[in-house]
Structure formats: structure tokens, C-alpha cells
Design a protein around this motif. Structure first.
Motif: not given
Length: 333
Positions: A227-233
């Protein structure tokens, strides 16, 4: 049944071989089409050629080649060549991109993106017919162009992108397909109404327009990391890639989109990330553990009029994370 496509990553991929290997992996996993974006690294056409030669059954497509950096005649030649190389598996994805890319990177005036995209599609169709092209448009005037090779036995579909209602309506009038990204299931349903309206204006059957929903996915052993990677995206696209994605979020009722954009532009990346809250992630993406991600993708499958879901990946995902995600949401699972 809704198709399951894959939108291959290009950021920080070590070699062309690694990208082609993703396409082979997608083919083995039962994905219907492997789409390749063209950004600011390797050119898309060369990599698509490698993908075509190293796969056998999966469709391959450009998502997208922009309508400013190549002429329509060249795009027609490219589509004919890739259709030959892939034995009829090519799909041509086109779009105008935006002024940040077109003017700052390519040094070309952005102009009227809707008109340019429509004229490009019309010219490419004429090129692919094998007939002599004489075209008198607002952006393009061609005289006497004709393929020097046989035209494709099966004409590759020409699919377009577009974010706003008018752009999507035009896609319904003249394209073979439309790709939507940064849209919730409800946002996709709204845009499908635009497709239907455009098809009606063009005296076409809306079922003839292939609708593909691009959904950012990330499934990892650590759901919080996914979810952290997706939020950054999401924060990067809304805040740093022009105003199209900001405006698309605002149209869907997310008033915080402007603050995400402003915070990113002012250099406050931490604040921009905070504003991409859990609700936005759940509404726009499929991220976390496998069960959660599959349930989130099912919401798109339930939307009447969506023909395919294109699984895409956060820009910061590494090869292992991409492969884990691709396997977790593969059609066979």
C-alpha cells in the motif's frame, strides 16, 4: 467475461530482455494482452518488437505512443510492421499525452489534442488499408502516401486514451477502444456513458469500442509495503504528471486532489502522500494482500461495459514485487 491484461513496467528495468521476459511470464499466466508504455527511457517500438518475437499467443500493444512525436504516416507504418512481426497480435494504443511531455521533452507545440488524435487515427486507418492516402485535415495534409509493403491481412485495432468527458466521447465516435486510468469503478461507469454517447453520435455500436480499465496493483507478503508503494505512485501521478490526473480525481468527487497537486508542486511530498488516504487507495487501486486485491479488481469486473482490466504496477516496484503481483492477480488465480 472480462479480459485480464497487464501494463508492463518500464521504470528502472535493467534490460530489454527483462521487459520481454515479463511479457512471456504474462503469456504463461494467461493474461490476454501485454501493454507497453513509452515514457522517457527506451522507445516503445523497439521493445514491442522484442516482445513480439519472444511470445506466441498473447496480444501486444502500445499504451501509449503519443500523437506528436511521430507522424501519422509513420505510426501507420509502425502498426503494419508490428502486426506482421507479431502474426496479427498487435494493438495500437495512441494518445496525446500532455504539454509537460510534448512541449518540454519533445519541443513540439501541444495544440488541440482531441483534434490531433482524431486526425491521427483517421490517417493511420487509411495507411493500414493499403490505399493511397490523400488527407486534408486541420493539423495534417497528406498527398500520395502509400505503403510499399502489403497491408495487414487483419487490421490492428486503434485504441486511444482520454481523461475528460469530451475526449472519451470522441473515443466512442472514432476509435476501436478506449483506455481509462486513475478512475474508480464509479468513475469508469461515468466515462462509459461518454463512450455510449459518442458511439451514438457516430452511428456506431458502443460494443464495438473495447473499454480497458487500467488499475494500479501491488500484492506483497507485507500488505503495508504494498500500500505504501501504491500510495507513492498515486501521489506522483496526481502531483507531478501535469493536471490531467488531478482533474480526473476532482471530477470523481475527491476535493483533496488539488491539495495533493499543490503540495507536490511545492516540494512537500510528505504532505502529498498523507493526503492519499486509505479511502483513495481502496477506491482507485488494488493493493495489499492477495484476497483484498482480487476483491478490489472484482469491483471493476462488475461494471457493465468494462471489457478488460489492465493490471499495472507502482513505479517504485522492483522486479520481484512486479512478479509477485502479476502472479497474485493473474487470470488463472
Amino acid at each position: 467475461m472480462t479480459d485480464r491484461d497487464v501494463h508492463l513496467p518500464v521504470a528502472a528495468q535493467p534490460t530489454i530482455d527483462s521487459i520481454a521476459d515479463y511479457a512471456r511470464t504474462a503469456e504463461d499466466a494467461g493474461y490476454d494482452c501485454a501493454w507497453l508504455p513509452e515514457t522517457w527511457g527506451r522507445d516503445g517500438v523497439t521493445v514491442l518488437s522484442a516482445m513480439a518475437e519472444r511470445t506466441e499467443t498473447i496480444d501486444i500493444g502500445s499504451s501509449i505512443l503519443n500523437t506528436y512525436s511521430r507522424s501519422p504516416a509513420l505510426l501507420g507504418q509502425t502498426a503494419a510492421t508490428l502486426q506482421e512481426l507479431s502474426d496479427g497480435r498487435f494493438r495500437l494504443g495512441l494518445g496525446p499525452s500532455g504539454p509537460v511531455v510534448i512541449e518540454n521533452w519533445h519541443g513540439v507545440e501541444f495544440g488541440n489534442p482531441l483534434k490531433r488524435t482524431r486526425e491521427t487515427v483517421e490517417i493511420v486507418r487509411e495507411v493500414l488499408s493499403g490505399e493511397t492516402v490523400n488527407y486534408d485535415g486541420d493539423d495534417f495534409q497528406l498527398s500520395g502516401f502509400r505503403l510499399r509493403c502489403d497491408p495487414p491481412e487483419t487490421t490492428p485495432p486503434i485504441e486511444v486514451t482520454g481523461m475528460g468527458p469530451k475526449a472519451v466521447e470522441l473515443a466512442g465516435r472514432f476509435s476501436d477502444g478506449w483506455h481509462g486510468i486513475m478512475l474508480t469503478p464509479e468513475g469508469m461507469a461515468d466515462r462509459i456513458e461518454d463512450i455510449e454517447r459518442g458511439a451514438d453520435l457516430g452511428d456506431r455500436d458502443p460494443d464495438d469500442v473495447q473499454v480497458t480499465a487500467g488499475v494500479t496493483c501491488c500484492v506483497l507478503d507485507d500488505p503495508d509495503e504494498a500500500r505504501a508503494l501504491t500510495r507513492q505512485h498515486v501521489a506522483f501521478y496526481v502531483g507531478g504528471m501535469g493536471t490531467f490526473y488531478r482533474d480526473a480525481l476532482e471530477r470523481q468527487g475527491y476535493d483533496e486532489a488539488t491539495e495533493i497537486y499543490d503540495s507536490w508542486q511545492e516540494g512537500d511530498r510528505e504532505r502529498a502522500l498523507e493526503l492519499v488516504d486509505e479511502n483513495i487507495l481502496d477506491d482507485l487501486c488494488a493493493a495489499g494482500d492477495p484476497e483484498t486485491a482480487r476483491e478490489q479488481l472484482e469491483r471493476y469486473e462488475d461494471v457493465d461495459g468494462i471489457d478488460a482490466i489492465a493490471v499495472s504496477f507502482p513505479r517504485g516496484a522492483d522486479e520481484e514485487q512486479v512478479r509477485q503481483t502479476m502472479e497474485a492477480v493473474a487470470p488463472e488465480n
